[in-house]
Design an enzyme around this catalytic site. Structure first.
Site, PDB file in Angstrom:
ATOM      1  N   LYS A 112       0.867  -1.187   0.000  1.00 33.79           N
ATOM      2  CA  LYS A 112       0.000   0.000   0.000  1.00 33.79           C
ATOM      3  C   LYS A 112       0.899   1.231   0.000  1.00 33.79           C
ATOM      4  O   LYS A 112       1.434   1.634   1.022  1.00 33.79           O
ATOM      5  CB  LYS A 112      -0.921   0.013   1.222  1.00 33.79           C
ATOM      6  CG  LYS A 112      -2.097   0.956   0.990  1.00 33.79           C
ATOM      7  CD  LYS A 112      -2.494   1.778   2.197  1.00 33.79           C
ATOM      8  CE  LYS A 112      -1.578   2.900   2.524  1.00 33.79           C
ATOM      9  NZ  LYS A 112      -1.493   3.994   1.564  1.00 33.79           N
ATOM     10  N   GLU A 160      11.007  16.261  13.486  1.00 31.16           N
ATOM     11  CA  GLU A 160      11.352  16.078  12.074  1.00 31.16           C
ATOM     12  C   GLU A 160      10.570  17.085  11.223  1.00 31.16           C
ATOM     13  O   GLU A 160       9.336  17.130  11.283  1.00 31.16           O
ATOM     14  CB  GLU A 160      11.002  14.644  11.657  1.00 31.16           C
ATOM     15  CG  GLU A 160      11.462  14.306  10.263  1.00 31.16           C
ATOM     16  CD  GLU A 160      11.249  12.832   9.905  1.00 31.16           C
ATOM     17  OE1 GLU A 160      10.118  12.328  10.072  1.00 31.16           O
ATOM     18  OE2 GLU A 160      12.213  12.200   9.436  1.00 31.16           O
ATOM     19  N   GLY A 187      -4.204   1.015   5.162  1.00 28.56           N
ATOM     20  CA  GLY A 187      -2.932   0.654   5.803  1.00 28.56           C
ATOM     21  C   GLY A 187      -3.191   0.042   7.171  1.00 28.56           C
ATOM     22  O   GLY A 187      -2.593  -0.982   7.536  1.00 28.56           O
ATOM     23  N   CYS A 211      14.638  10.683   5.379  1.00 28.83           N
ATOM     24  CA  CYS A 211      14.566  10.449   6.822  1.00 28.83           C
ATOM     25  C   CYS A 211      15.948  10.445   7.464  1.00 28.83           C
ATOM     26  O   CYS A 211      16.085  10.760   8.635  1.00 28.83           O
ATOM     27  CB  CYS A 211      13.831   9.150   7.106  1.00 28.83           C
ATOM     28  SG  CYS A 211      14.432   7.784   6.117  1.00 28.83           S
ATOM     29  N   GLU A 227      10.549   1.578   9.845  1.00 33.63           N
ATOM     30  CA  GLU A 227      11.628   2.511   9.483  1.00 33.63           C
ATOM     31  C   GLU A 227      10.991   3.891   9.546  1.00 33.63           C
ATOM     32  O   GLU A 227      10.144   4.225   8.727  1.00 33.63           O
ATOM     33  CB  GLU A 227      12.152   2.156   8.090  1.00 33.63           C
ATOM     34  CG  GLU A 227      13.548   2.681   7.834  1.00 33.63           C
ATOM     35  CD  GLU A 227      13.522   4.116   7.395  1.00 33.63           C
ATOM     36  OE1 GLU A 227      13.717   4.987   8.270  1.00 33.63           O
ATOM     37  OE2 GLU A 227      13.308   4.371   6.212  1.00 33.63           O
TER      38      GLU A 227
END
Ligand code: NAD
Length: 488
Positions: free
Chosen positions: A182, A391, A220, A292, A258
């Site tokens: 997905k 982030e 998901g 990332c 991850e």
């Protein structure tokens, strides 16, 4: 794009189909033009995809026929290579990836890495003979067998979609699993094109790979929660990773994550400050900072703080965000208006927190269309600022002062994340000693490159669980069975 003629399709049980929820637009982030439509799957489509993957795993010899799997993965690599120029234009248009990056991690790298997955399966020691023993006095012949986990649900983001889709697909298939992928709704075509090529140009049996594009994030969550799925492999934000892990808990499925990062670039006091700070500034501009593992905190000696800020700003101020189709572009757009606004909100926050911009700070005046953000250096803040802890996922570098090696290590490790780190120093042994103390899954010393098919990639702390790529990445997709046979 010849591969996708206006509308992309789902791949379910070997068939290319339209989506139960119709279609949705996919947009070029550099121009804001609609490229076309992607099939919009609904829950019934996802249900059929999971069912197909389950049957392909349970009822065919896919999981045990290593020769077939190796041949199919090489076929997939070869057909992707045959179409690489079309894929390059598609990737630039849909992802906003600068052309130069498609020679590496945005396209050609991950295609080549499928070869590593096939080679690993071919040479892997699937059965290990532990020999005879007499546990509890009973003569026994023992072996340890590795076999596929089963049905893998793969959920991926938009930033390096080929890299992330293929770094899950290749090893998962090589290990003998079947898969439901997905992809992110922002980049459906680069995933759907894999479905077209798999269906029409490989011998991958029906149901082994299913590709389900959708705007509905709950599909998901379905993958994470469904008892027919044995493992979920997720790349994306830490917040969503946490939710995937919680959904997976009900069925105790294997979870590979991850996630995000806020990685440090540590400059020691003996380093070439100009060289190090320009590299740090340049690398945060690549793909508009949407990586990332990009080092977004520049940690420099306090005595040379102003100089370091000026050097980073000199480099980043000279990099103009622009047209990703041009060969010289380093910094393209971010993926969407939503992502641009999110980055802008962090820039506003930096000022509110008492920081200042040494360059950039907003949208470029000369780019009226497209989701562009100026490369920005934030100065004057400590590691406690939110812009140093969260982030941002844009071309934004926060410069922080340190008071020597111990303090630099403390600052680098003072983060909820632990994905990557960089250390620059003239004395290589000293730099290696600092690197050894960093709590991060990948470390670059003086410009070394850790990205390659045989190197494991992943994070400590809230950057994730497990490793992608390398033999470790292949083994994530395996179960271990210990077999004891009475020997008398
Ligand atoms: P996200 O984590 O929300 O989405 C990633 C994938 O997860 C997508 O395919 C999405 O449809 C799916 N998803 C969303 N909610 C889900 C749920 N509850 N259960 C299962 N799957 C779900 O990431 P995003 O919205 O694309 O980006 C948001 C932020 O994530 C970015 O600004 C960035 O900070 C970060 N990000 C990190 C990475 C990374 O590699 N670490 C990559 C992309 C984005």
């Amino acid at each position: 794009m010849a591969l996708i003629d206006g509308t992309s399709r789902l791949l379910i049980d070997g068939k290319l189909t339209s989506g139960g929820a119709g279609g949705f637009a996919t947009v070029n982030p550099a121009t804001e033009e609609v490229l076309g439509e992607a099939a919009n799957a609904d829950a019934a489509d996802m249900d059929r995809a999971i069912d197909a993957a389950r049957r392909a795993f349970d009822d065919t010899d896919w999981s045990t026929n290593t020769e077939l799997r190796v041949r199919c993965i090489r076929q997939l690599r070869d057909v992707l290579r045959e179409h690489v120029e079309e894929l390059r234009e598609l990737t630039i248009a849909e992802v906003g990836a600068p052309r130069m990056l498609t020679a590496g991690a945005q396209l050609e790298g991950p295609i080549a890495d499928l070869g590593f997955a096939a080679d690993t399966a071919e040479s892997y020691e699937w059965t290990q003979d532990l020999g005879h023993a007499t546990p509890l006095g009973i003569p026994t012949r023992r072996s340890v067998v590795r076999e596929a986990v089963g049905v893998v649900g793969a959920i991926t983001p938009w930033n390096f979609p080929h890299q992330i889709n293929l770094a899950k697909l290749g090893p998962a298939l090589a290990a003998g699993n079947t898969i439901v992928l997905k992809p992110a709704p922002d980049t459906p075509w680069v995933a759907a094109v894999l479905g077209e090529l798999i269906a029409e140009h490989t011998d991958i049996p029906p149901g082994v790979v299913n590709i389900v594009t959708s705007t509905d994030h709950t599909l998901g969550a379905m993958l994470a929660g469904d008892p027919r799925v044995d493992m979920v492999s997720f790349t994306g934000s830490t917040a969503t990773g946490r939710s995937v892990m919680a959904d997976a808990a009900a069925t105790i499925k294997k979870v590979f994550l991850e996630l995000g990062g806020k990685s440090a670039f540590v400059v020691l006091d003996d380093a070439d400050l100009a060289g190090a700070c320009s590299v740090a500034g340049f690398s945060v501009c690549l793909h508009a900072g949407q990586g990332c593992a990009i080092t977004t905190r520049l940690v420099v000696p306090r005595a040379r703080y102003d100089e370091a800020v000026a050097i980073a700003a000199g480099t980043m101020g000279s990099i103009k965000p622009g047209d990703p189709t041009k060969p010289g572009t380093v910094c393209g757009p971010v993926i969407s208006a939503r992502q641009r606004d999110r980055v802008q909100s962090y820039l506003d926050l930096a000022l509110a927190e008492g920081g200042e911009f040494a360059c950039g700070g907003g949208r470029p005046a000369d780019q009226p269309a497209g989701f562009f953000i100026e490369p920005t250096v934030i100065a004057g803040l400590t590691n406690d600022a939110r812009v140093a802890r969260e982030e941002i996922f844009g071309p934004v570098l926060t410069v922080i002062a340190h008071d020597g090696d111990d303090d630099a290590v403390r600052i680098a490790n003072d983060s909820p994340y632990g994905l990557s780190a960089t250390v620059y120093g003239a004395d290589a042994d000293r730099a290696a000693r600092v690197a050894a103390r960093l709590r991060a899954g990948t470390v670059n010393i003086n410009g070394g490159v850790w990205y390659s098919a045989d190197m494991p990639f992943g994070g400590y702390k809230q950057s994730g669980n497990g490793r992608e790529m390398g033999v470790a990445g292949f083994e994530e997709y395996l179960e271990i069975k210990a077999i004891a046979t009475a020997a008398n």
